[in-house]
Design an enzyme around this catalytic site. Structure first.
Site, PDB file in Angstrom:
ATOM      1  CE  LYS A  91     -49.722  -6.182 -22.827  1.00  0.00           C
ATOM      2  NZ  LYS A  91     -49.759  -5.231 -21.720  1.00  0.00           N
ATOM      3  CE  LYS A 112     -48.174  -9.357 -15.516  1.00  0.00           C
ATOM      4  NZ  LYS A 112     -48.758  -8.034 -15.696  1.00  0.00           N
TER       5      LYS A 112
END
Lengths: 300, 300
Positions: A239, A171
């Protein structure tokens, strides 16, 4: 059939939970803000009063929350999943958190005989609604195979990457490429705008060849019409890129381009634009380029 | 039907000239290295002894050479096209050169009643062979429309961008996006390799979503098998990025990402690797990242 517990009914989690119900899985839900469980209960889910209680009723517990501290709280906290989960059950964390935090949580769960998969997703709200998410999975392969019917209710491209944390790593690779590709698209658009050429004709010309990308096809048109609504929010990308750069630090790995785009997004956050879509990166690229030839739809 | 003159029988020009012959255009060819005309003559073209003579026999003169000085030499030099071209004929320059140089050459030709289109291409050697190039065209629209049958023999996506130089601008936009996207792909691959995950599984997982690009699909597999053959050479990309940055200077335009990738490619050139394909950018990204976890196929 697995009895599924679902924790985190946000923009992504809620439609994913609905897809599990529709696929026939008995579903228990929990959310930090309890009112969000109502819609799921009216569709046939039952609500638990804590992650612990949810885990007691479930064989597979899915978490999709914001960051590692949130996962740790719902899984390992005083009312966490670990205190209710039976030996042999599986926690599937579909949040995007660091591979290291994933492995630490998995180790804690393993002490109680509970399996863990990391299974972060891409494909956004639309993918969550339509059940077309891409899911990247880390953990034991046998556990992955056991959970495949659950994944198939949620997504289309389901890839086993490797051991614990490997799904999170994939990811992060995705986010590195997304952010860098978007920056390239923004800089190309800036060059075109400042050169005074027809932007739509230029996009048409370059979108069929070696410059083609999902970012070019999907984000450039939004930028041209001044649409900076998320899609995927700057603050969430930040983030994820923070996690990338943390991993980079741990591995003594220099990530020049990712560091740069992270700083450019930070300029957006500093302007209070962290809740816009990532395509707002264009505003920073444009400001760097000078103010003389604004793209259409961009504010002063 | 236009009588076509073709100047520049390199990797791109030679198959393009053959496609014009096959489409039935009467063709005259000229090349700086005369031996390269032989193959075309055996296919039915006639050879001219100079660009000037070629222009005398043609109504449309195509040039596809390396850089602006080469175009200036064959078009405006002592034996150049301008001295043979009839009023009303068209020069189509399919090289990639600066928009400014294009406009200057067009202005010189206009003094002799000769039209000019800039029509740089993308799609590489394969696109040239198969007649599937993307062609980005600048100049007068009426002249573009007159030349459309010629373009249709060479390419598939043929886009009129705008006035003189606009085709070159679109091509430079293409190269900005290509180079930046490739850098993002390389940095994602580096992160994956250093994290120790299965690279093919990771590629499979990320290639269907927001990270998808032509660069990811075509260059990442080459990188993974250690294939750095061109495709498109580093030194030619560097020529194009130099033009981009020259235009940036003229426009007082800061191009942070493009400046960075240009410097990274320069490191490759400094190592004598300018003739490799652009995917060799991975070698520099990998060297920056440290030597501990080499990608397969990469040399010490």
């Amino acid at each position: 059939m697995e009895r599924v517990g679902f924790i985190g009914l946000g923009i992504m989690g809620r439609p994913m939970a609905i897809n599990l119900l529709r696929a026939g899985f008995p579903l228990t839900v929990w959310n930090r803000t309890p009112t969000k469980t109502q819609a799921l209960v009216s569709e046939g889910a039952s609500a638990a009063s804590s992650p612990r209680e949810l885990a007691e009723r479930s064989t597979v517990i899915i978490t999709i929350v914001t960051d590692a501290p949130d996962v740790e709280e719902v899984v390992l906290g005083p009312q966490g999943v670990v205190h209710g989960a039976k030996s042999g059950s599986v926690v599937i964390d579909m949040s995007t958190i660091s591979p290291r935090a994933t492995r630490e949580i998995a180790a804690r769960l393993a002490q109680h005989g509970v399996h863990m998969l990391d299974a972060p997703v891409t494909g956004g709200e639309v993918g969550a609604q339509q059940g077309t998410l891409s899911i990247m999975v880390g953990g034991e392969r046998a556990v992955f195979e056991r959970c495949l019917p659950v994944f198939q209710a949620l997504g289309k491209r389901i890839t086993y990457i490797g051991g614990s944390g490997a799904g999170q790593t994939a990811k992060l690779v995705n986010q590195i490429i997304v952010a860098g590709t978007l920056l390239a698209v923004c800089e190309g658009l800036l060059f075109a705008a400042r050169s005074g050429v027809d932007l739509q004709a230029t996009l048409d010309a370059v979108s069929g060849g070696a410059a083609q990308s999902w970012q070019l096809e999907n984000q450039a048109p939004r930028i041209l019409r001044g649409d900076f609504a998320p899609g995927f929010m700057v603050k969430l990308m930040q983030k994820d890129l923070r996690i990338v750069l943390d991993v980079g630090r741990e591995l003594a790995l220099s990530l020049l381009a990712t560091g740069q785009v992270h700083q450019l997004f930070r300029a957006l956050e500093a302007q209070g634009l962290g809740q816009e879509g990532t395509q707002a990166l264009m505003k920073v690229v444009e400001a760097l380029g000078g103010a003389r030839a604004r793209l259409p739809g961009h504010e002063g």
